[in-house]
Enzyme design. Structure first.
Site, mmCIF file in Angstrom:
data_model
loop_
_atom_site.group_PDB
_atom_site.id
_atom_site.type_symbol
_atom_site.label_atom_id
_atom_site.label_comp_id
_atom_site.label_asym_id
_atom_site.label_seq_id
_atom_site.Cartn_x
_atom_site.Cartn_y
_atom_site.Cartn_z
ATOM 1 N N SER A 145 -4.595 2.332 -2.107
ATOM 2 C CA SER A 145 -5.884 1.644 -2.143
ATOM 3 C C SER A 145 -5.674 0.189 -2.520
ATOM 4 O O SER A 145 -4.684 -0.147 -3.189
ATOM 5 C CB SER A 145 -6.800 2.322 -3.175
ATOM 6 O OG SER A 145 -7.938 1.541 -3.461
ATOM 7 N N TYR A 158 -7.471 5.459 -11.665
ATOM 8 C CA TYR A 158 -7.340 5.520 -10.210
ATOM 9 C C TYR A 158 -6.454 4.388 -9.703
ATOM 10 O O TYR A 158 -5.530 4.614 -8.914
ATOM 11 C CB TYR A 158 -8.734 5.432 -9.586
ATOM 12 C CG TYR A 158 -8.752 5.422 -8.076
ATOM 13 C CD1 TYR A 158 -8.671 6.605 -7.345
ATOM 14 C CD2 TYR A 158 -8.888 4.227 -7.368
ATOM 15 C CE1 TYR A 158 -8.710 6.595 -5.959
ATOM 16 C CE2 TYR A 158 -8.924 4.209 -5.986
ATOM 17 C CZ TYR A 158 -8.834 5.400 -5.290
ATOM 18 O OH TYR A 158 -8.865 5.384 -3.917
#
Length: 269
Positions: A145, A158
């Site tokens: 990401s 995350y």
């Protein structure tokens, strides 16, 4: 039909990016094992592939659990007899984990550990059990990401786990390159999955539009096209790389987004 005669295993294939990638690989000829922690959504993805004339098998697995991963790989091999593409896409995005990944000073350590167990250890376990069955020309593609590349005021677990995937990608590429096995990663920003569309307010979508250089947000199919390329023989000289797919979100100075946001109509959340 870049994947005719080849077999792929996609984790997190029950929805969003994972489902789009499973469908794309199948459309190009791959026999796909669509794996997800939710057996119903995994079965739905496999059924969609079969409905379109492809070959698919559903599998249920929590990739943070080694026994589950071992069984998932065994299912893929039993169904298709080989394994040429591994797409490590699974990530924990549930409200009870991702939704509690907020201020570090108040974070429950279980949130941190569960995020790393799925997002990073899960990829390691999949490589551990899949690579022994992969031959020269095979490819691993990890979904990381842009959160791995920038900082933010929430979702540190995350972002840190996804940053670990960037480094992990290089290590897998280095360890198995001599065997002809490649490993790359894709790093999306906002992708308009069904879940994202439900969660994003008009104001938030406008903010995200201001961050991008290009007018359109990415769709799951955009990421699937990149994953399919990296998994194919067309990318045979690419390994150890993380390819950002974000509409230019991380390509410019913050002043651009500030100017863009100032020019937008005022929206309330």
């Amino acid at each position: 039909m870049r994947f005719a005669g080849r077999a792929a295993l996609v984790t997190g294939a029950g929805s969003g990016i994972g489902r789009a990638c499973a469908l794309r690989l199948a459309a190009e000829g791959a026999a796909v094992t669509a794996a997800d922690v939710d057996p119903d959504t995994a079965a739905e993805t496999a059924a969609l592939i079969v409905k379109d004339g492809g070959t698919a098998r559903a599998a249920t697995a929590d990739v943070g659990d080694e026994d589950d991963v071992r069984a998932m790989v065994a299912t893929a091999l039993a169904a298709h007899g080989r394994l040429d593409v591994l797409h490590n896409n699974a990530a924990v995005l549930s409200p009870d984990v991702y939704g509690r990944d907020l201020d570090l000073t108040e974070m429950d350590v279980e949130v941190w550990d569960r995020t790393f167990a799925v997002d990073l250890r899960g990829a390691m376990l999949c490589v551990k059990h899949a690579v022994p069955h992969m031959e020269a020309g095979a490819a691993v593609v990890n979904t990381t990401s842009v959160s791995a590349l920038v900082g933010d005021t929430d979702h540190a677990a995350y972002g840190a786990a996804k940053a670990g995937l960037v480094s992990f990608t290089r290590y897998v590429a280095t360890m198995y390159g001599a065997r002809g096995i490649r490993c790359n990663a894709v790093a999306p920003a906002l992708v308009l999955t069904e879940a994202a569309r439900r969660a994003m307010t008009p104001a938030r979508l406008a903010e995200k539009a201001a961050e991008r250089l290009l007018p359109d947000a990415c769709e799951p199919e955009d990421v699937a096209a990149l994953v399919a390329f990296l998994a194919s023989a067309e990318a045979r000289c690419i390994t150890g790389q993380t390819i950002v797919i974000d509409g230019g979100t991380t390509a410019h100075r913050p002043e651009h987004a500030i100017r863009q946001a100032a020019a937008l109509p005022r929206l309330t959340r």
